[in-house]
Design a protein around this motif. Sequence first.
Motif, PDB file in Angstrom:
ATOM      1  N   ASP A  21      29.896  17.195 -15.446  1.00  0.00           N
ATOM      2  CA  ASP A  21      28.884  16.145 -15.289  1.00  0.00           C
ATOM      3  C   ASP A  21      28.658  15.743 -13.841  1.00  0.00           C
ATOM      4  O   ASP A  21      27.558  15.333 -13.488  1.00  0.00           O
ATOM      5  N   SER A  30      20.066  16.185 -13.705  1.00  0.00           N
ATOM      6  CA  SER A  30      20.387  14.781 -13.899  1.00  0.00           C
ATOM      7  C   SER A  30      19.126  13.921 -13.944  1.00  0.00           C
ATOM      8  O   SER A  30      19.001  13.032 -14.785  1.00  0.00           O
ATOM      9  N   LYS A  33      16.723  15.347 -17.327  1.00  0.00           N
ATOM     10  CA  LYS A  33      17.196  15.508 -18.708  1.00  0.00           C
ATOM     11  C   LYS A  33      16.770  14.373 -19.636  1.00  0.00           C
ATOM     12  O   LYS A  33      16.733  14.562 -20.844  1.00  0.00           O
ATOM     13  N   GLY A  44      17.996  19.187 -20.038  1.00  0.00           N
ATOM     14  CA  GLY A  44      19.195  18.846 -20.801  1.00  0.00           C
ATOM     15  C   GLY A  44      19.916  20.078 -21.299  1.00  0.00           C
ATOM     16  O   GLY A  44      21.148  20.150 -21.259  1.00  0.00           O
ATOM     17  N   HIS A  86      26.361  16.007 -26.760  1.00  0.00           N
ATOM     18  CA  HIS A  86      26.129  15.694 -25.345  1.00  0.00           C
ATOM     19  C   HIS A  86      24.632  15.766 -25.031  1.00  0.00           C
ATOM     20  O   HIS A  86      24.095  14.887 -24.353  1.00  0.00           O
ATOM     21  N   ASP A  90      22.406  12.612 -23.769  1.00  0.00           N
ATOM     22  CA  ASP A  90      21.762  12.725 -22.462  1.00  0.00           C
ATOM     23  C   ASP A  90      20.243  12.643 -22.513  1.00  0.00           C
ATOM     24  O   ASP A  90      19.604  12.519 -21.467  1.00  0.00           O
ATOM     25  N   ARG A  92      18.729  10.219 -23.314  1.00  0.00           N
ATOM     26  CA  ARG A  92      18.593   8.815 -22.928  1.00  0.00           C
ATOM     27  C   ARG A  92      17.917   7.954 -23.978  1.00  0.00           C
ATOM     28  O   ARG A  92      18.463   6.937 -24.360  1.00  0.00           O
ATOM     29  N   TYR A 135      25.755   4.723 -18.638  1.00  0.00           N
ATOM     30  CA  TYR A 135      26.693   5.783 -18.255  1.00  0.00           C
ATOM     31  C   TYR A 135      28.004   5.651 -19.035  1.00  0.00           C
ATOM     32  O   TYR A 135      28.550   6.633 -19.525  1.00  0.00           O
ATOM     33  N   ASP A 138      27.409   6.738 -22.575  1.00  0.00           N
ATOM     34  CA  ASP A 138      27.245   8.187 -22.587  1.00  0.00           C
ATOM     35  C   ASP A 138      28.605   8.860 -22.505  1.00  0.00           C
ATOM     36  O   ASP A 138      28.901   9.782 -23.260  1.00  0.00           O
TER      37      ASP A 138
END
Length: 146
Positions: A21, A30, A33, A44, A86, A90, A92, A135, A138
């Motif tokens: 990451d 970053s 994604k 992603g 994941h 990610d 979001r 974060y 996540d």
Amino acid sequence: MLAATFAAAFATLYVAHSVGDHWVQTSCQSADKGRLGWVGRLAGARHVATLTATKLVLLLPVAALLGLHLSTLGLALGLGLDAVTHWWADRRSTLAWLAKVTGKAEFYGLGTAAHPAHPVTANGAPAAHLGTGAYALDLLCTNSVF
């Protein structure tokens, strides 16, 4: 022996997650994604592919060194489920939705300008900080598989 295998695999995968990451993921992955549409989905997917490869590259030598008995099917299923969750987190919007429905929306916004207590300097400029609630959620969500 099962507990030792779990502990060694967990520790290795936890470290590999941080490496993947923070060191392997590109700035473009970053930044993109979480975008809507195929740009976000593909960014992603690229990130998750390199993250999964990082986990495998770190886990296999540890398993060999410690004599861990890891099945190919177990590795494929475990890393596959990890990759899917994941990627999901990610994106979001999906993690923001989960935070909202579980009553964690305020924590999700912690450390961002959207939060009522966002960090600012004495003159009102954005203050540096070590992370956000998004974060932290996540990290917890994507490390929970192993």
